[in-house]
Design an enzyme around this catalytic site. Structure first.
Site, PDB file in Angstrom:
ATOM      1  N   LYS A 183       0.844  -1.197   0.000  1.00  0.00           N
ATOM      2  CA  LYS A 183       0.000   0.000   0.000  1.00  0.00           C
ATOM      3  C   LYS A 183       0.873   1.239   0.000  1.00  0.00           C
ATOM      4  O   LYS A 183       1.558   1.523   0.986  1.00  0.00           O
ATOM      5  CB  LYS A 183      -0.914   0.047   1.228  1.00  0.00           C
ATOM      6  N   GLU A 257      10.349   0.676  10.220  1.00  0.00           N
ATOM      7  CA  GLU A 257      11.337   1.753  10.014  1.00  0.00           C
ATOM      8  C   GLU A 257      10.623   3.048  10.343  1.00  0.00           C
ATOM      9  O   GLU A 257       9.783   3.512   9.578  1.00  0.00           O
ATOM     10  CB  GLU A 257      11.820   1.772   8.556  1.00  0.00           C
ATOM     11  N   CYS A 291      13.422  10.458   7.360  1.00  0.00           N
ATOM     12  CA  CYS A 291      13.387  10.005   8.753  1.00  0.00           C
ATOM     13  C   CYS A 291      14.771  10.090   9.396  1.00  0.00           C
ATOM     14  O   CYS A 291      14.888  10.283  10.598  1.00  0.00           O
ATOM     15  CB  CYS A 291      12.851   8.582   8.850  1.00  0.00           C
ATOM     16  N   GLU A 388      10.059  14.957  15.991  1.00  0.00           N
ATOM     17  CA  GLU A 388      10.413  14.899  14.579  1.00  0.00           C
ATOM     18  C   GLU A 388       9.549  15.904  13.831  1.00  0.00           C
ATOM     19  O   GLU A 388       8.320  15.852  13.891  1.00  0.00           O
ATOM     20  CB  GLU A 388      10.168  13.484  14.053  1.00  0.00           C
TER      21      GLU A 388
END
Lengths: 477, 286
Positions: A183, A257, A291, A388
């Site tokens: 997906k 991840e 990331c 983040e």
């Protein structure tokens, strides 16, 4: 004002033919979602609707998983050398169509064509090429003499590197004999749907790769589906935790991840010009939608002024704008939602007392944009040093001793990546040893290669992708 | 003349290299397989569990920073110490698990040999789990395994000594530190192992051993934000699901329970389960 202005150097859009609508790719065929639901995918640089794609529901997820299950028997029984040939074919077709795919990726994602052309696409082809070679050598990978695939892999990928993340997920899965239901992200579904066409050209047996488009609800259905044996997810730590809870008590193998808050640590003996380039690439590559972005700059106090001057000077030369222009350094923010999040966190930085700076730069009037931004006077308690941001925002902190740098760098629940800049070899090795992060770049940053394992410590997730280590995620070991 | 009355042992927890009683002041009755009283074992509390995590975290820097050669020698030293106290463990295993002396001896011998086997792993894991990566560019690129941190080990319920050793040794040999929850029914070999560990040059806090109700002690450990991994070997199916869910909160590495023949060759599964792979890049050039 520079002496010479850049002339626009736009890449042509004519190399890519985007259909007005796309269905789900299940068992080798495109078809509508069971309930006929669709959503639009926008170009973040212009807000133009590029195409309409199907929103897969529970019933569609089930169909896709069943197709993958059916295909698994024959695919896993195929000799590795034959699976390898399919993957080599895919790698070659990606190379042949890389210009088309780069343009498509920049249109749908908003990233500069320079990056999709020179970074994403070459790496995508390289990943398939690398894992193709493993398919008939699995007995030598260190996971037993006859390692077995897991079965059907449910794979969910993010919007920051749509095609590259697809390659990271699909290449090792197929090489090891698994079949997949993938997906792509809601805002960047197109390159995965183009990949379906590459599978067709490569003659890949139907059902081996299935692509279902949709939002988080589609992803949740896929993770929870009892017919999958493996979940591979790249995305936010928050969703990663929800996935870990969902699979608890099942036999599903999981790799995650997730997010990061990397420290890029600059010592006083670092090559300053190279460090500045590394810091710029570390945080402004792909609009900071990375990331492993070096979002916390830790600079040794004695060179703070010199480094910041050089950094600001360099930031002033960054060109923000049309992703399709070959001179563009920073493209569009991927979505209105992401732009709102970046703004909210940057505002929190100011509100909490950090000093905000951005070079003068004119932003286009339509689309989603955020100027490259620097915060100084940041402390470890500030939200911009802890959370983040996933945007072009750099927080600057200082340190005096190597021990302090290590303590500050490790002071985060994340543990994905880190950077070290110093000429002293012994210090690099000492620091690399002390940093709790899965990837440490010393005197470089944001380097990727299919042969090199990638993945995080702590809340940055479990498992590794890339290299020999990346095979483990798809083998029954 | 009456027979000499033996001196019984007060069993205690093992935390930070010391032998405290449970902070809660509670004990529970440990019996033989036939139900005869053997000892009162400490019934560790949530506070004991948290203290054990603090001790394990404190020990992590030193233990993970020790050389592999040093860690290997310390594991071997544990085998040496155990060998000398073999009879004591045979006795405890036989009584606790209801085994014949011969069968208990086989278990204890296998456990001692297991320490020796894992002792030899300390300086080999990096070579089998690490790699030099041929990236397409002028970079030195090396991946090496590192310990994941503080690991909670729920010792197997059915194998109070061989099973126990089989989960502790692979977890600590590469530098992790551990909080161990002993077999609930037969905790005595674990508590006696603590006495061996304490005299084997193993730094205090590297292994911490708690006895009591597995479910009660495991819950705060699975939810603890400073625990990095959990081995659910000793959890039943229902408890395992609950603990795995709690572990998601800080993305602990979870080793799910599975049927294990503790007498068989353990392989590298548990050894590699609690490692992270760190990849370091550096440019190359003259």
């Amino acid at each position: 004002m520079p002496v010479f202005e850049y002339a626009p150097a736009p890449e042509s859009r004519t190399v890519v033919d985007i259909a007005p609508s796309y269905g789900l790719f299940i068992d080798g065929e495109f078809g509508e979602a069971g309930d006929g639901k669709v959503f639009k995918t926008l170009s973040p640089s212009s807000e133009e609707a590029l195409s309409e794609v199907a929103q897969a529901g529970a019933e569609d997820v089930d169909r896709a998983v069943k197709a993958a299950r059916k295909a698994f028997t024959a695919w896993s029984a195929l000799p590795g050398s034959e699976r390898a040939k399919y993957l080599f074919r895919i790698a070659r077709i990606i190379q042949e169509r890389s210009r088309e795919l780069a343009v498509l990726e920049s249109l749908d994602n908003g990233k500069p064509i320079r990056e999709s052309r020179d970074a994403d696409l070459p790496l995508v082809a390289a990943h398939f090429f690398y894992y193709a070679g493993w398919a008939d050598k699995l007995a030598y990978a260190g996971y037993g003499t006859d390692p077995k695939p897991l079965g059907v892999a449910g794979q969910i990928i993010p919007w920051n590197f749509p095609l590259l993340m697809l390659a990271w997920k699909i290449a090792p899965a197929l090489a090891t004999g698994n079949t997949v239901v993938l997906k792509p992200a809601e805002t960047t579904p197109l390159s995965a749907l183009f990949f379906a066409d590459i599978c067709r050209q490569a003659g890949l047996p139907k059902g081996v790769v299935n692509i279902i488009t949709g939002d988080g609800s589609t992803g949740a259905e896929l993770v929870a589906h009892p017919g999958i044996d493996k979940v591979a997810f790249t995305g936010s730590t928050e969703v990663g935790k929800a996935i870990a809870r969902t699979v608890a008590g099942t036999k599903k193998k999981v790799t995650l991840e997730l997010g990061g808050k990397a420290a890029n640590i600059v010592f006083d003996d670092a090559p300053i010009d190279q460090a500045v380039e590394g810091i710029i690439g570390g945080i402004f590559f792909n609009q900071g939608h990375v990331c492993c972005a070096g979002s916390r700059l830790l600079v040794q106090e004695s060179v703070q002024d010199e480094l910041l001057d050089a950094l600001k000077r360099r930031m002033g030369t960054l060109r923000v704008g049309d992703p399709m222009d070959k001179n563009t350094d920073i493209g569009a923010i991927n979505s209105a939602e992401q732009l709102a999040r970046i703004r909210a966190l940057a505002d929190a930085g100011e509100a909490e007392g950090a000093e905000r700076w951005a070079p003068e730069c004119e932003l286009p009037s339509s689309g989603y944009w955020f100027a490259p931004t620097l915060f100084t006077g940041v402390t470890q308690a500030h939200r911009i040093a802890r959370e983040e941001i996933f945007g072009p925002v750099l927080s600057v902190l200082t340190f005096r001793t190597p021990e302090e740098a290590v303590a500050k760098a490790n002071n985060t629940p994340y543990g994905l990546s880190a950077g070290i800049w110093t000429e002293k070899g012994s210090r690099i090795l000492w620091m690399a040893n002390k940093l709790r992060a899965g990837v440490v770049w010393s005197n470089t940053f944001n380097k990727f290669d299919p042969a090199s394992p990638f993945g995080g410590y702590k809340e940055s997730g479990y498992g590794r992708e890339g290299g020999r280590h990346g095979l483990e995620a798809y083998l029954d070991v | 003349m009456s027979e000499r009355l033996s001196v019984l042992k007060t069993y205690k927890l093992f935390v930070g290299g010391k032998f405290p009683r449970s902070e809660s002041g509670r004990v529970y009755e440990v019996t033989t397989a036939k139900g005869q009283w053997l000892a009162n074992a400490p019934l560790a509390s949530r506070k004991d569990a948290r203290d054990a995590v603090v001790a394990a975290r404190k020990a992590f820097g030193g233990w993970s920073g020790a050389t592999a050669y040093n860690r290997g020698q310390i594991l071997y030293r544990i085998a040496e110490m155990l060998e000398g106290r073999r009879d004591q463990f045979v006795h405890e295993v036989a009584e606790g698990e209801g085994l014949s002396k011969a069968k208990a001896t086989a278990q204890v011998d296998a456990a001692i040999d297991r320490w020796v086997w894992y002792a030899g792993w300390s300086d080999k894991t990096a070579q089998i789990a690490g790699s030099a990566n041929p990236v397409a560019g002028a970079y030195f690129n090396l991946s090496s395994p590192e310990p994941t941190g503080v690991v909670t080990l729920l010792a197997p319920q059915d194998s109070s000594f061989l099973g126990l050793v089989s989960v502790i040794a692979p977890a600590i040999v590469n530098g992790n530190t551990a909080v161990v929850v002993a077999s609930e029914k037969s905790p005595l070999p674990a508590l006696s192992l603590a006495e061996v560990l304490a005299t084997s040059d193993l730094p205090g806090g590297v292994v911490n051993i708690l006895s009591g109700r597995t479910a009660e002690i495991a819950a705060p450990l699975a939810a603890h934000q400073d625990v990095n991994a959990i081995d659910l070997a000793g959890a039943d199916a229902e408890l395992a699901v609950e603990l795995e869910k709690a572990s998601a909160e800080n993305l602990k590495r979870v080793l799910r329970p599975q049927p294990v023949d503790w007498a068989a060759d353990p392989g590298t599964g548990r050894l590699l389960a609690f490692l992270e792979i760190k990849t370091v890049w550096h440019p190359m050039g003259a």
